[in-house]
Structures are given as C-alpha cells and as structure tokens.
Scaffold this motif. Structure first.
Motif, PDB file in Angstrom:
ATOM      1  N   GLY A   1       0.805  -1.212   0.000  1.00 59.05           N
ATOM      2  CA  GLY A   1       0.000   0.000   0.000  1.00 59.05           C
ATOM      3  C   GLY A   1       0.841   1.268   0.000  1.00 59.05           C
ATOM      4  N   SER A   2       0.236   2.356   0.496  1.00 60.59           N
ATOM      5  CA  SER A   2       0.905   3.668   0.471  1.00 60.59           C
ATOM      6  C   SER A   2       1.783   3.864   1.696  1.00 60.59           C
ATOM      7  N   THR A   3       2.878   4.561   1.491  1.00 62.43           N
ATOM      8  CA  THR A   3       3.803   4.840   2.585  1.00 62.43           C
ATOM      9  C   THR A   3       3.334   6.041   3.397  1.00 62.43           C
ATOM     10  N   SER A   4       3.809   6.101   4.614  1.00 61.93           N
ATOM     11  CA  SER A   4       3.596   7.268   5.468  1.00 61.93           C
ATOM     12  C   SER A   4       4.940   7.970   5.654  1.00 61.93           C
ATOM     13  N   GLY A   5       4.859   9.278   5.932  1.00 60.55           N
ATOM     14  CA  GLY A   5       6.077  10.033   6.170  1.00 60.55           C
ATOM     15  C   GLY A   5       6.717  10.546   4.887  1.00 60.55           C
ATOM     16  N   THR A   6       7.764  11.340   5.079  1.00 61.89           N
ATOM     17  CA  THR A   6       8.556  11.876   3.971  1.00 61.89           C
ATOM     18  C   THR A   6      10.016  11.542   4.221  1.00 61.89           C
ATOM     19  N   ASN A   7      10.632  10.884   3.245  1.00 61.53           N
ATOM     20  CA  ASN A   7      12.018  10.413   3.335  1.00 61.53           C
ATOM     21  C   ASN A   7      12.155   9.234   4.294  1.00 61.53           C
ATOM     22  N   ALA A   8      11.659   9.366   5.532  1.00 64.04           N
ATOM     23  CA  ALA A   8      11.662   8.237   6.468  1.00 64.04           C
ATOM     24  C   ALA A   8      10.307   7.532   6.321  1.00 64.04           C
TER      25      ALA A   8
ATOM     26  N   LEU B   1       3.240   7.481  -7.127  1.00 63.39           N
ATOM     27  CA  LEU B   1       3.736   6.482  -8.066  1.00 63.39           C
ATOM     28  C   LEU B   1       4.130   5.206  -7.325  1.00 63.39           C
ATOM     29  N   PRO B   2       3.863   4.029  -7.942  1.00 67.17           N
ATOM     30  CA  PRO B   2       4.252   2.770  -7.306  1.00 67.17           C
ATOM     31  C   PRO B   2       5.713   2.428  -7.616  1.00 67.17           C
ATOM     32  N   TYR B   3       6.371   1.785  -6.660  1.00 65.10           N
ATOM     33  CA  TYR B   3       7.761   1.365  -6.814  1.00 65.10           C
ATOM     34  C   TYR B   3       7.938  -0.048  -6.279  1.00 65.10           C
ATOM     35  N   HIS B   4       8.769  -0.829  -6.939  1.00 60.21           N
ATOM     36  CA  HIS B   4       9.193  -2.123  -6.430  1.00 60.21           C
ATOM     37  C   HIS B   4      10.543  -1.943  -5.749  1.00 60.21           C
ATOM     38  N   LEU B   5      10.622  -2.390  -4.497  1.00 59.99           N
ATOM     39  CA  LEU B   5      11.861  -2.276  -3.732  1.00 59.99           C
ATOM     40  C   LEU B   5      12.296  -3.667  -3.301  1.00 59.99           C
ATOM     41  N   CYS B   6      13.570  -3.999  -3.558  1.00 62.17           N
ATOM     42  CA  CYS B   6      14.092  -5.322  -3.204  1.00 62.17           C
ATOM     43  C   CYS B   6      15.207  -5.164  -2.167  1.00 62.17           C
ATOM     44  N   TYR B   7      15.101  -5.976  -1.070  1.00 63.42           N
ATOM     45  CA  TYR B   7      16.092  -5.926  -0.003  1.00 63.42           C
ATOM     46  C   TYR B   7      17.271  -6.819  -0.361  1.00 63.42           C
ATOM     47  N   ASN B   8      18.499  -6.254  -0.284  1.00 66.96           N
ATOM     48  CA  ASN B   8      19.696  -7.019  -0.665  1.00 66.96           C
ATOM     49  C   ASN B   8      20.495  -7.508   0.540  1.00 66.96           C
ATOM     50  N   GLY B   9      19.844  -7.483   1.681  1.00 72.61           N
ATOM     51  CA  GLY B   9      20.510  -7.891   2.907  1.00 72.61           C
ATOM     52  C   GLY B   9      20.999  -6.711   3.712  1.00 72.61           C
ATOM     53  N   THR B  10      21.082  -5.531   3.062  1.00 78.02           N
ATOM     54  CA  THR B  10      21.535  -4.315   3.748  1.00 78.02           C
ATOM     55  C   THR B  10      20.610  -3.132   3.472  1.00 78.02           C
TER      56      THR B  10
END
Length: 521
Positions: A185-192, A250-259
């Motif tokens: 869904g949608s994020t909360s906050g700005t930058n954080a 806008l939608p974004y796909h984010l993938c965690y690389n372990g860090t």
C-alpha cells in the motif's frame, strides 16, 4: 478378489467415505491460509484464548483435517485455559478435531491440557480424535493470564499430498512465495517512509515489496516495514535517493539485498536539465523524461578561440581573444582594420603622401619659437619613410630663411649663411689697443677680417692729459702719430697693409697704451 471403483459411469451411488477418500488422496491437512484459525490472547489478557472464525468460503476459520475432513469455524471462539500449576510450567495444545468416539462425529475446537514439568512436553491428540494442531500455549507456573508471548503458532497450510505431486507443487509454491512481491500500500512520512504488511515478519535477502509513495522524497530516504527497522533506499545504481527521486502517487518495487532496499526497474536518473541535453534528444532523469534544448549548431571551428577544443572541435587559429585590445579608429591606418574586444574597427589615420616634395608634407608654426628651437605643428597622419632618399617628414616655408639672411660662416638648421655686415647694410669695424713700451721699437700688429678704409689711433698723455688723434686718409698706408701739444714731433708710426694694422714707436720715451678703431666705409 473384488475390484471396486468410485465415480464411474453407471455407478449406483457413492458414500461420504468415497468423497472423503478422494479428498484425502489429494489434499494434505492444514488451514487454508495464514488468516484461518488464528490463535490469540484475549483483548485483555486472561486465562482464555481466542480462535478466529468466518463463514464458509471466507478467510478466517477454514481447514482440512486428515482423512479428507473439511471443517470451518464460523465465528470467533473463546477457549478456556486450565489453572496453572504452582510449581512447574506446562504446554497445552490448541486443536481443531473430529471426535470419532461419538456418533455422529462431532467437529470441535479443543484445548488439550499438558502435563506440568520442569521441561514440559507437548500433549498428543487423544485416541479417537482426528485433527490438526493450531497453537501451543505455555502456561507458566502460577500464571494468571495468557499473553501473545505464551502462544506459539504451529499451523500448517493445506496443500497437495506428496504422492500426487504435492512435493513438486509445494516446492514450486515455495519458490513462488520466495519470489513473492508483497503489496504494502501507500507509505507514510517523507524520506523516512513506513509501511505495514502482516505477512512480513523479518527482513530477508531478496524480500521484494510494492509500495506507493505518499510524499515525494526531498533527499536521502529509508523504509521501515512493520517497525522492523529503517533501511536505506538506494536507486538502481546503488546511489542514495535525491530530492524528487521518489514521486508521490507512483508505485515502486523495492528489493532488499541484505543491507538496503534497491529501487527496481527505474529507467535512467540524474539531475540533467533540458539545456544540458542535445537539441531534440530525450533522456529520463529524476524529474522524468526531458527533451533536450542544447543547440550545438554553431559549435564549429570558426567560432572557437585558437588553442581551445570544445567537444572535439578545435578552435581556428585566427580566432583570438581581443578583450585586452585598446586601439581606436584614430590609432589605425585608413584602409586598415582591427578587432578590439570582438568588434571590427576601421582605421582613420591618413597615409601622408607627397606634397610639393617627394614624401614630405607641409607643417605650420606651432607655439612661439625660443632660442635654439623652432616649434612646428605637423599634420596628423602616417609617415612611412618611403619618400625622397628613403626619408619622409614635414617642411615649413619661410621666404626669409635663406643664406643671405644668415651671417657668413654660421649654420642654422643645416643652412650655412653668406651674409656680411655690408650685405646686411652696415659697416665692418674693429677696435683694440697696442701697448708700446718705452725704449722698445718692436712693431705690433693686428689682422682684421676686413680691409679698413679709416684707422684712428689715440692715446691719453700721462703728463699733459691731452688726447692725440690721427685719422688716416682713404687708401692711406702709413702715417705718423703726433702729440697735439707738440705737433712737430712724431711719436709713433701707423701702418695699414690691406687688413693688417701695425704700430711702432718713433721716439723711445713715448711708450704708452694706444687705442685704435678700424672702420670699413
């Protein structure tokens, strides 16, 4: 031996056991989803627990039991936990079962009480009960309430049995689950940024989420899922997010690389503007697609300074920096031109040619002349020295500047004079003295620059005070000098031989200083 068949054409009927066996052959026991038959503490912790439920077909209370039993709990159920032991803990087992010890069979939710011990074990299903475990509840010694920390979820998800391809399908499903993109869904906050998704319990390498940014980024950004901790978001190239790097809505796909979380599938990036991109070319930057306006049509050799190379194009040798030039039109020859600070200037200095005399121009008197100097004002122009005999300059006409007006033997401004006193309208004259000593008859002479016509000699008598004068006649050569007091006595003899005048004593006692004047008339 008898061969039996179920579900065939012409069959006369099928029993519930036939249908249950069919389901049991294909479906392994377990809840239908992670949202079914969830065991939790009560709203206010107590010695009760709750088990989720919902209408059949809706997520909340569905499960498959061994032997093909299909069950569902249609509403939230509350189950009691027996009082705690005063000395040791125990583990109770929460199950959904079919009680086959009664007829008809009874489906039920049940808490199977464990045995208190220093190291308690999980109790088994009683004989005659067919079911699956939902949760283990640890009842600590002297406990008066059950909290979420005491509940361990042990549910399995129903699937296909292994002998009918269940292992392969399970493996494929596991792989699909590992490659799952969690919609958050949608994020909360700005930058954080923060999001929630109950299916995510920990960060794992490869975890991929789909989020819609609530507020555009204004700088470096992080993502915190379910309070598991803020992780830095980097762009596709591993660079920190910049202002506008994540766009609101806008939608974004984010993938965690372990860090860190990496933005997937982001095309392009950067802070280039239209004015920095070639005319007509398109590029995708942080602000979106930009069409270039940078026109390099005039980027040619003739427009580039000598010694400079721009974008592979070298400057022209004749293109130089003229910003330090100071010349004006009045300092440049007529017919010639020069560039000053990038502006072409045509010269106005005239080239001085011939005027009456080859290579020379007429001047005028300037300020008043002084002894030894004449001031001339020369016409403006360029004198190139190519005149008469390789010389060029100015001249000034004055009819009185001639040899006849300059004393003979005197040179003025290169002109030697020929004038004499007579040619200038005067008379030549000279004067001097002869000192004659008593008893000395030596002739004393003087050479004049002219031939005199009159010579006058006189002296002052020391004893009588009388002045004796003798005047020669025109053309005379000798004469006696007589004292006016004794006219008959000759004191000295005067001789005029051309331009030589001589005097000597006639009587020795008349030594004296004799003055003379010679005149040419």
């Amino acid at each position: 031996m008898t061969v039996n068949a179920t579900y065939y054409a012409g069959g006369t009927g099928y029993t519930p056991a036939d249908m249950m066996q069919r389901d049991a052959d294909w479906i392994s026991p377990g809840v239908l989803s992670s949202g079914d038959l969830v065991v939790a503490q009560t709203a206010t912790a107590s010695m009760n627990i709750t088990v989720s439920g919902a209408a059949q077909g809706q997520t909340g209370g569905n499960a498959w039991l061994p032997n093909g039993y299909r069950v569902f709990n249609d509403s939230l159920a509350t189950l009691g936990i027996s009082a705690a032991d005063t000395t040791n803990p125990r583990i109770d087992l929460v199950v959904i079962v079919i009680d086959t010890t009664v007829n008809p069979y009874v489906p039920q939710l049940k808490v199977i009480k464990g045995t208190a011990a220093a190291s308690p074990s999980v109790p088994a299903l009683p004989t005659g009960f067919v079911g699956i475990a939902l949760a283990q509840v640890r009842v600590n010694a002297n406990a008066t309430s059950i909290t979420s920390a005491n509940i361990t979820d042990v549910r399995a998800i129903a699937g296909l049995v292994s002998q009918f391809g269940g292992e392969k399908i399970a493996s494929s499903l596991s792989e699909l689950n590992n490659d799952r993109i969690y919609n958050c869904g949608s994020t909360s906050g700005t930058n954080a940024y923060t999001i929630t998704n109950s299916d995510i319990t920990a960060y794992a390498d490869g975890l991929t989420v789909r989020v819609k940014i609530g507020n555009s980024s204004t700088g470096a950004s992080t993502l915190n899922i379910n309070g598991l901790g803020a992780k830095t978001i980097l762009d596709t190239l591993g660079n920190p997010i910049v202002s506008g790097g994540l766009k609101a809505g806008l939608p974004y796909h984010l993938c965690y690389n372990g860090t860190n979380f990496i933005v997937l599938g982001k095309g392009g990036g950067g802070d280039a503007t239209a004015a920095q991109i070639l005319l007509g070319k398109k590029a995708t930057v942080d602000s979106g697609q930009v069409t270039g306006t940078l026109d390099l049509t005039n980027l040619v050799t003739g427009n580039i300074k000598s010694g400079v190379k721009i974008n592979g194009v070298s400057g022209k040798a004749s293109v130089v920096d003229t910003s330090d030039a100071l010349a004006t039109a009045a300092q440049i020859l007529s017919g010639a031109s020069a560039y000053v600070n990038g502006i072409k200037i045509d010269g106005t200095i005239p080239l001085m040619g011939d005027e009456e005399f080859a290579g020379w121009r007429r001047a005028s008197l300037g300020i008043a002349s002084v002894d030894g100097r004449i001031h001339l004002a020369i016409p403006d122009g360029y004198y190139n020295g190519a005149g008469n005999n390789g010389l060029q300059g100015v001249f000034y006409d004055d009819a009185n500047f001639n040899a006849g007006n300059i004393l003979n033997g005197v040179t003025i401004a290169g002109l030697t004079g020929s004038a004499t006193i007579e040619t200038l309208g005067g008379h030549s004259s000279a004067s001097g003295t002869f000192v004659l000593t008593t008893g000395d008859y030596t002739v004393q002479s003087v050479t004049l620059s002219f031939v005199p016509t009159v010579v006058i000699v006189y002296y002052q008598s020391s004893w009588s005070g009388a002045k004796t004068i003798w005047a020669s006649t025109f053309g005379g050569t000798t004469s006696s000098l007589r004292d006016t007091s004794t006219p008959g006595t000759s004191r000295a003899t005067l001789t005029v031989n051309s331009n030589v005048v001589s005097l000597k004593l006639d009587t020795s006692q008349f030594g004296a200083t004799y003055s003379w004047v010679a005149i040419k008339i």
